[in-house]
Scaffold this motif. Structure first.
Motif, PDB file in Angstrom:
ATOM      1  N   ARG A 130       0.839  -1.188   0.000  1.00 44.17           N
ATOM      2  CA  ARG A 130       0.000   0.000   0.000  1.00 44.17           C
ATOM      3  C   ARG A 130       0.882   1.248   0.000  1.00 44.17           C
ATOM      4  O   ARG A 130       1.879   1.308   0.718  1.00 44.17           O
ATOM      5  N   PRO A 131       0.510   2.264  -0.783  1.00 42.64           N
ATOM      6  CA  PRO A 131       1.331   3.474  -0.827  1.00 42.64           C
ATOM      7  C   PRO A 131       1.239   4.254   0.478  1.00 42.64           C
ATOM      8  O   PRO A 131       0.230   4.195   1.184  1.00 42.64           O
ATOM      9  N   GLY A 132       2.282   4.947   0.780  1.00 42.96           N
ATOM     10  CA  GLY A 132       2.285   5.751   1.986  1.00 42.96           C
ATOM     11  C   GLY A 132       3.622   6.406   2.208  1.00 42.96           C
ATOM     12  O   GLY A 132       4.544   6.272   1.401  1.00 42.96           O
ATOM     13  N   SER A 133       3.727   7.125   3.306  1.00 42.45           N
ATOM     14  CA  SER A 133       4.954   7.804   3.681  1.00 42.45           C
ATOM     15  C   SER A 133       5.386   7.320   5.056  1.00 42.45           C
ATOM     16  O   SER A 133       4.651   6.615   5.743  1.00 42.45           O
ATOM     17  N   LYS A 134       6.589   7.713   5.436  1.00 43.80           N
ATOM     18  CA  LYS A 134       7.110   7.382   6.752  1.00 43.80           C
ATOM     19  C   LYS A 134       7.572   8.643   7.461  1.00 43.80           C
ATOM     20  O   LYS A 134       8.141   9.546   6.845  1.00 43.80           O
ATOM     21  N   HIS A 135       7.323   8.660   8.768  1.00 44.47           N
ATOM     22  CA  HIS A 135       7.895   9.679   9.639  1.00 44.47           C
ATOM     23  C   HIS A 135       9.066   9.043  10.365  1.00 44.47           C
ATOM     24  O   HIS A 135       8.901   8.031  11.060  1.00 44.47           O
ATOM     25  N   HIS A 136      10.245   9.609  10.217  1.00 47.38           N
ATOM     26  CA  HIS A 136      11.437   9.139  10.914  1.00 47.38           C
ATOM     27  C   HIS A 136      11.748  10.143  12.017  1.00 47.38           C
ATOM     28  O   HIS A 136      11.775  11.350  11.775  1.00 47.38           O
ATOM     29  N   LEU A 137      12.008   9.637  13.214  1.00 45.98           N
ATOM     30  CA  LEU A 137      12.155  10.514  14.373  1.00 45.98           C
ATOM     31  C   LEU A 137      13.327  10.072  15.234  1.00 45.98           C
ATOM     32  O   LEU A 137      13.547   8.880  15.443  1.00 45.98           O
ATOM     33  N   ILE A 138      14.079  11.052  15.728  1.00 41.47           N
ATOM     34  CA  ILE A 138      15.122  10.792  16.713  1.00 41.47           C
ATOM     35  C   ILE A 138      14.870  11.705  17.902  1.00 41.47           C
ATOM     36  O   ILE A 138      14.573  12.892  17.734  1.00 41.47           O
ATOM     37  N   VAL A 139      14.928  11.124  19.102  1.00 40.28           N
ATOM     38  CA  VAL A 139      14.620  11.857  20.331  1.00 40.28           C
ATOM     39  C   VAL A 139      15.761  11.699  21.318  1.00 40.28           C
ATOM     40  O   VAL A 139      16.594  10.802  21.189  1.00 40.28           O
ATOM     41  N   ASP A 140      15.783  12.566  22.327  1.00 39.25           N
ATOM     42  CA  ASP A 140      16.772  12.400  23.389  1.00 39.25           C
ATOM     43  C   ASP A 140      16.294  11.318  24.355  1.00 39.25           C
ATOM     44  O   ASP A 140      15.265  10.678  24.128  1.00 39.25           O
ATOM     45  N   GLY A 141      17.013  11.120  25.434  1.00 38.78           N
ATOM     46  CA  GLY A 141      16.688  10.030  26.347  1.00 38.78           C
ATOM     47  C   GLY A 141      15.368  10.164  27.060  1.00 38.78           C
ATOM     48  O   GLY A 141      14.884   9.193  27.664  1.00 38.78           O
ATOM     49  N   GLU A 167      20.391  15.963  10.708  1.00 38.69           N
ATOM     50  CA  GLU A 167      19.345  16.971  10.891  1.00 38.69           C
ATOM     51  C   GLU A 167      19.285  17.509  12.319  1.00 38.69           C
ATOM     52  O   GLU A 167      18.604  18.511  12.579  1.00 38.69           O
ATOM     53  N   ILE A 168      19.959  16.851  13.265  1.00 36.97           N
ATOM     54  CA  ILE A 168      19.958  17.358  14.634  1.00 36.97           C
ATOM     55  C   ILE A 168      20.663  18.717  14.651  1.00 36.97           C
ATOM     56  O   ILE A 168      21.811  18.823  14.226  1.00 36.97           O
ATOM     57  N   PRO A 169      20.000  19.768  15.107  1.00 35.56           N
ATOM     58  CA  PRO A 169      20.632  21.096  15.075  1.00 35.56           C
ATOM     59  C   PRO A 169      21.713  21.229  16.137  1.00 35.56           C
ATOM     60  O   PRO A 169      21.711  20.504  17.146  1.00 35.56           O
ATOM     61  N   VAL A 175      27.591  27.192  28.483  1.00 34.94           N
ATOM     62  CA  VAL A 175      28.941  27.657  28.172  1.00 34.94           C
ATOM     63  C   VAL A 175      29.720  26.534  27.511  1.00 34.94           C
ATOM     64  O   VAL A 175      29.628  25.374  27.909  1.00 34.94           O
ATOM     65  N   GLY A 176      30.472  26.871  26.474  1.00 33.39           N
ATOM     66  CA  GLY A 176      31.263  25.864  25.785  1.00 33.39           C
ATOM     67  C   GLY A 176      30.732  25.595  24.395  1.00 33.39           C
ATOM     68  O   GLY A 176      30.047  26.421  23.791  1.00 33.39           O
ATOM     69  N   ARG A 177      31.040  24.409  23.894  1.00 31.80           N
ATOM     70  CA  ARG A 177      30.676  24.048  22.526  1.00 31.80           C
ATOM     71  C   ARG A 177      29.172  23.873  22.356  1.00 31.80           C
ATOM     72  O   ARG A 177      28.459  23.498  23.280  1.00 31.80           O
ATOM     73  N   LEU A 178      28.738  24.105  21.122  1.00 33.33           N
ATOM     74  CA  LEU A 178      27.378  23.710  20.756  1.00 33.33           C
ATOM     75  C   LEU A 178      27.291  22.195  20.792  1.00 33.33           C
ATOM     76  O   LEU A 178      28.273  21.493  20.539  1.00 33.33           O
ATOM     77  N   ARG A 179      26.111  21.674  21.101  1.00 33.83           N
ATOM     78  CA  ARG A 179      25.945  20.221  21.207  1.00 33.83           C
ATOM     79  C   ARG A 179      24.966  19.747  20.151  1.00 33.83           C
ATOM     80  O   ARG A 179      23.879  20.314  19.994  1.00 33.83           O
ATOM     81  N   ARG A 180      25.329  18.706  19.407  1.00 35.61           N
ATOM     82  CA  ARG A 180      24.413  18.114  18.446  1.00 35.61           C
ATOM     83  C   ARG A 180      24.595  16.608  18.330  1.00 35.61           C
ATOM     84  O   ARG A 180      23.971  15.971  17.481  1.00 35.61           O
ATOM     85  N   ARG A 181      25.448  16.029  19.146  1.00 34.42           N
ATOM     86  CA  ARG A 181      25.742  14.602  19.030  1.00 34.42           C
ATOM     87  C   ARG A 181      25.486  13.898  20.357  1.00 34.42           C
ATOM     88  O   ARG A 181      26.058  14.280  21.380  1.00 34.42           O
ATOM     89  N   PRO A 182      24.629  12.871  20.357  1.00 32.56           N
ATOM     90  CA  PRO A 182      24.421  12.103  21.592  1.00 32.56           C
ATOM     91  C   PRO A 182      25.608  11.183  21.856  1.00 32.56           C
ATOM     92  O   PRO A 182      26.404  10.893  20.957  1.00 32.56           O
ATOM     93  N   ASP A 183      25.723  10.724  23.085  1.00 31.43           N
ATOM     94  CA  ASP A 183      26.797   9.788  23.419  1.00 31.43           C
ATOM     95  C   ASP A 183      26.524   8.401  22.849  1.00 31.43           C
ATOM     96  O   ASP A 183      27.452   7.688  22.459  1.00 31.43           O
TER      97      ASP A 183
END
Length: 274
Positions: A130-141, A167-169, A175-183
Motif C-alpha cells: 500500500r502506498p504511503g509515507s514514513k515519519h522518521h524521528l530521533i529523540v533524546d533520552g 538533521e539534529i541542530p 557555556v562551551g561548545r554547541l551540542r548536536r551529538r548524543p553519546d
C-alpha cells in the motif's frame, strides 16, 4: 464544572511571544479588498486542522481563522522561511540551558503515514505494498524530539539513520561548545547493520542496536519506549496519522509544527516544576 482544558488550537500568549518574532514580513497585498487575516488567527486555523484532521475547505469560518487557503499559504510561507526549524532550536536551547536535554542517549524509530499518492511516498514492503509515507524521528533520552524527516513508505529505516543524525541542530544554551551529538544511539532490529554501527563509532556515537535473530530481553526496550511515546504524541494530531496532502512541503510543515508543540510542552513542564 471544574477547570476546562484549553483548546489545543488556541495559541497562548507565551507561545505566540516565541513565534511572532520569527515570522517573515508579509508582502504587499496584490488585490485590495478584505483586510489581511492576522497571523495569530491564521496559525490558530492551521492548528485546528492539525489537531482535528478536518479538510481545509471545511475550516469553520465562524471561529475567525480566515479561509483554508489563507491558512495553507501562511503555513507554506512560514515553513519555507524556516520558522519551525528556528522555533525548535530556540526551545531546545531553553531546555539545554536548564540541563533538561539528555545527551547520554538518543533513540531512533519510524512510523507509517498512509496516503494514496504524492511526492515522498511509496509502496510499503510490510503492508501489502500500500502506498504511503514514513515519519522518521530521533529523540533524546526523555523523548524530546531532536529531528524528524519524511520519506516514502518503501524507504528502509536504516538508510535514514545518517540523514536524521545530520538533521539534529547544533544546540547552544550552555557555556562551551554547541551540542548536536548524543553519546549513544538506541535502535530496534530494523537498524541492525554492521556498516551503520561503524559509521556511528566514526561519529563518536556508541551504537546500541538490537540484533536480528536474537531473543528478546536485551533490556533496550526500557529506554527505547520514549521514541514510541513521542510518535504516539505526533500521531495524536489527526492530520499526521494519514498523509492527505499531496504536497510534501505542506505535510512537512505540519510535522515540523507538531514537533515544536511537543518540545514546547516539555519546556513548559520545566517552567512549572522550576
Amino acid at each position: 464544572m471544574g477547570n476546562r482544558q484549553p483548546r489545543p488550537w488556541i495559541v497562548s500568549d507565551e507561545l505566540w511571544s516565541l513565534i511572532e518574532p520569527l515570522l517573515p514580513e508579509p508582502g504587499p497585498k496584490k488585490v485590495e479588498g478584505r483586510p489581511r487575516v492576522p497571523d495569530r488567527q491564521a496559525l490558530c486555523g492551521v492548528l485546528f486542522v492539525l489537531h482535528t484532521g478536518i479538510q481545509r475547505e471545511y475550516l469553520p469560518q465562524e471561529l475567525g481563522f480566515g479561509s483554508g487557503m489563507t491558512c495553507w499559504r501562511r503555513l507554506a510561507a512560514w515553513n519555507e522561511a524556516g520558522v519551525w526549524d528556528q522555533l525548535h532550536v530556540l526551545l531546545l536551547e531553553k531546555l539545554r540551558s536548564n540541563n533538561q536535554l539528555d545527551w547520554e542517549r538518543a533513540v531512533i524509530d519510524s512510523a507509517r503515514a498512509g496516503h494514496p499518492a504524492g511526492p515522498k511516498s511509496g509502496p510499503s514492503p510490510v503492508d501489502r505494498a500500500r502506498p504511503g509515507s514514513k515519519h522518521h524521528l530521533i529523540v533524546d533520552g526523555q523523548g524530546i524530539p531532536l529531528a524528524v524527516s519524511l520519506t516514502g513508505g518503501n524507504r528502509n529505516d536504516v538508510t535514514q539513520l545518517e540523514p536524521l543524525l545530520d538533521e539534529i541542530p547544533a544546540v547552544a544554551g550552555r557555556v562551551g561548545r554547541l551540542r548536536r551529538r548524543p553519546d549513544a544511539l538506541l535502535a530496534d532490529r530494523g537498524y541492525d547493520h554492521d556498516k551503520y554501527r561503524r559509521l556511528l563509532w566514526q561519529r563518536g556515537i556508541r551504537p546500541m542496536i538490537a540484533k536480528r535473530g536474537q531473543p528478546h530481553g536485551t533490556g533496550l526496550g526500557v529506554f527505547r519506549y520514549v521514541v514510541e511515546r513521542t510518535i504516539a504524541w505526533l500521531h495524536g494530531s489527526r492530520r499526521l496519522r494519514i498523509r492527505w496532502e499531496r504536497r510534501d512541503d505542506i505535510h512537512e510543515a505540519f510535522l515540523g509544527l507538531a514537533v515544536c508543540l511537543i518540545t514546547h510542552r516539555h519546556a513548559q513542564r520545566l517552567c512549572y516544576s522550576g
